[in-house]
Scaffold this active site. Structure first.
Site, short mmCIF file in Angstrom:
data_model
loop_
_atom_site.label_atom_id
_atom_site.label_comp_id
_atom_site.label_asym_id
_atom_site.label_seq_id
_atom_site.Cartn_x
_atom_site.Cartn_y
_atom_site.Cartn_z
N LYS A 151 19.46 26.48 50.31
CA LYS A 151 20.39 25.48 49.89
C LYS A 151 20.94 24.57 51.00
O LYS A 151 21.08 23.39 50.71
CB LYS A 151 21.68 25.91 49.25
N GLY A 206 15.33 32.03 48.54
CA GLY A 206 16.60 31.97 47.48
C GLY A 206 17.69 31.43 48.31
O GLY A 206 17.13 29.91 48.84
N SER A 207 18.86 31.47 48.06
CA SER A 207 20.07 30.61 48.42
C SER A 207 20.24 30.15 49.83
O SER A 207 20.83 29.00 50.23
CB SER A 207 21.37 31.30 47.86
N VAL A 208 19.50 30.78 50.70
CA VAL A 208 19.60 30.34 52.23
C VAL A 208 18.93 28.88 51.90
O VAL A 208 19.54 28.12 53.12
CB VAL A 208 18.98 31.22 53.22
#
Length: 612
Positions: free
Chosen positions: A298, A294-296
């Site tokens: 980015k 997920g967002s890690v």
């Protein structure tokens, strides 16, 4: 005549004796010589003591100690049934209470029925184990019984002083001293040592006589790990407490030294105690499992875009309510509404739309190459068995919607160890170093037969890495009344230290329904501490927490905070003094409101299903 007859008879007799003697001593001499050797000589094999496994400070994690075992030479057993009956009574006395911990479940001691013993004693072998690693009381009772053909001997057994501390990492050795999991398996050749055999004689009663004393086997080498037992305990304790509190399925914590990418701790929950057969089976999740983080992720798509020069920290993007990549698939959305964000704010507020737009501007080929530079899609080379590569599909197979989702962490799988090494490269001015968990292997003469080497390359420039560090620090910014709202880690406090990091909350792909689940999540947090002079990276992933609270900041963030603060103080890193709590006061629970999760599952992205 009678004399002649007697003479002939005697002569024939002597000829017969001579012929038989010739046959026995000349024609069949080799056969009977071999039979005599088998009857009077015995080859005893002396097992080698297995080498120790120690932590970075030399504290033992796995050691060997001699224990008693019972064996038999069936050729010397005169009364099979009677001997089996007596042995069964002794071995069954007290049952499993007389077994060393964990032995009974593996069939090494405890009650053994007469039928099993009879089948062993009636075999055509000269050596058969009857019971391995028995308690001293059992060994003494068998030796006192003086049963023909039954012997008690010493052999090394593996012990794990830390019990469940680093259990899945250390692994275990089986009853024969062979590594079957973890470091015990990957370093088995170095730990095993060399067995030796000695020739012995047996007297008329079958008792063994050693004319030159007992031989000595060559002990195995000592494996020095980079793990620190204290930091490992800190990580395991923090993780276990949060798993219980959030009713989660499993979790993992990795602590990496930034300067060297040495693994200081690698905790998994569930874990196991290698001494106890009944608790075995838990995996070392840091290397054996790959996740859509997920967002890690980015951090790495945006770092790659900065490196390529397609954006800079102040480049602005219109965000709005949704981003439509393809009219035929679901729009990408954020939990919070932002009309406009800069690159640095996309990290601070964890905007899916912003990350997707940056990914589209960067392009598939460049993003793929950048992810590879950070070590994704290949094994790290750490000295552990079962390491997964994760999956980064070839850029040629990406659709536009795949590119957009990969930019914020879907459609790509990574292991927690890969993620830790990649974050360490951001904290070390863009230098990626392959992680290691074995520091050295030292043989019995003190010679290093293995020494970990640092393999590194420049993943991104120092300028880009330093810019990313500033963005990751802003993730911890607190909200200001009447001013800017805080970052997604605004609720996380690391007592005594200023940190940098990134939250992540991902829907899990459910192969049963061939879609992303609406109720199963992976909550993660990747942190760097301290921010000013980075020393450690802490990766925390908690799988399927309680569906009422599943965000990375509120679920994994507290684990990071506790592990980072306690580890830095243990390492002697200076920080702010901790203010004592008032008498009877309890630490306040962090608020759960965060903004790092997608509002709808990305069911139109191609899932890397072979990694689930």
């Amino acid at each position: 005549m009678r004399a002649y007859i007697v003479g002939v008879i005697v002569t024939l007799g002597l000829v017969g004796v001579a012929k038989r003697a010739w046959s026995l001593q000349i024609d069949q001499g080799a056969l009977y010589h071999e039979l005599a050797e088998h009857q009077h000589e015995l080859r005893l094999e002396i097992p080698a003591p297995r080498g120790d496994i120690v932590d970075a400070s030399g504290r033992p994690l796995a050691v060997s100690a001699d224990v008693d075992s019972v064996w038999a030479n069936p050729h010397d057993v005169r009364d099979v049934a009677g001997t089996a009956e007596k042995l069964a009574a002794i071995l069954g006395h007290g049952g499993r209470d007389l077994c060393p911990a964990g032995s009974a479940a593996e069939g090494r001691c405890g009650s053994i029925d007469e039928e099993t013993l009879e089948s062993k004693l009636a075999g055509d072998h000269k050596f058969v184990w009857l019971a391995r690693h028995v308690a001293p009381e059992v060994a003494h009772a068998i030796a006192s019984a003086k049963l023909l053909g039954i012997e008690v001997t010493k052999e090394p057994r593996r012990w794990y002083p830390g019990k469940s501390v680093a259990g899945p990492v250390i692994g275990r050795a089986d009853v024969d001293g062979k590594g079957v999991d973890g470091i015990e398996l990957s370093m088995n050749d170095q730990l095993a040592g060399q067995r030796t055999g000695i020739a012995a004689l047996r007297d008329a009663r079958g008792h063994t006589m050693l004319s030159d004393g007992v031989g000595h086997a060559l002990p195995g080498a000592t494996v020095h790990l980079t793990l620190d037992r204290t930091i490992q305990s800190i990580a395991e304790s923090a993780l276990a407490d949060q798993i219980v509190a959030k009713k989660a399925k499993s979790g993992v914590v990795v602590v990496l030294d930034i300067a060297t990418s040495r693994v200081l701790a690698m905790a998994s929950s569930p874990t196991y105690d290698p001494n106890n057969d009944e608790t075995r089976g838990a995996r070392n999740l840091a290397v054996t499992d790959a996740f859509e983080a997920g967002s890690v992720m980015k951090v790495f798509s945006i770092a790659t875009a900065l490196e390529a020069g397609v954006v800079d920290p102040s480049t602005g993007f219109e965000i709005g309510n949704a981003y439509v990549v393809n009219p035929r698939v679901k729009a990408i959305r954020d939990v919070e509404f932002f009309p406009y964000l800069t690159t640095r704010e996309i990290i601070k507020y964890s905007s899916n739309i912003g990350a997707a737009k940056i990914g589209m501007r960067l392009g598939a080929d460049k993003l793929y190459a950048g992810l590879k530079q950070f070590g994704f899609g290949k094994r790290t080379g750490v000295e552990l068995p079962g390491e997964r590569t994760g999956r980064v599909r070839s850029a040629a197979s990406w659709r536009d919607v795949d590119l957009a989702h990969i930019a914020f962490g879907y459609g790509i799988t990574v292991t927690p160890l890969q993620l830790a090494a990649a974050f360490a490269s951001i904290a070390s001015h863009g230098v990626y170093r392959e992680p290691r968990i074995v520091d050295s292997v030292i043989d019995g003469d003190g010679n290093a037969i293995y020494k970990a080497e640092t393999v590194s390359h420049q993943a991104v420039s120092a300028k880009v890495a330093d810019e990313m560090m500033k963005m990751l620090i802003s993730v911890f910014d607190k909200s200001i009344p009447g001013g800017p709202i805080g970052g997604t880690a605004k609720t996380i406090d690391v007592p005594g230290f200023r940190c940098a990091g990134k939250t992540g909350t991902a829907h899990k792909y459910d192969p049963a329904i061939h879609a992303y689940s609406e109720s199963k999540y992976l909550a993660s947090f990747a942190g760097i501490a301290p921010a000013d002079h980075p020393r450690i990276v802490v990766i925390t992933m908690i799988d399927e927490p309680d569906s009422r609270d599943y965000y990375g900041a509120s679920v994994s963030g507290p684990v990071f905070a506790r592990v980072a603060s306690e580890t830095l103080r243990y390492l002697g890193v200076p920080g702010d003094p901790l203010a004592p709590l008032p008498a009877g006061a309890k630490p306040a629970a962090p608020p759960a409101a965060v903004t790092d999760a997608p509002s709808t599952p990305p069911n139109d992205v191609t899932p890397p299903t072979d990694e689930h």
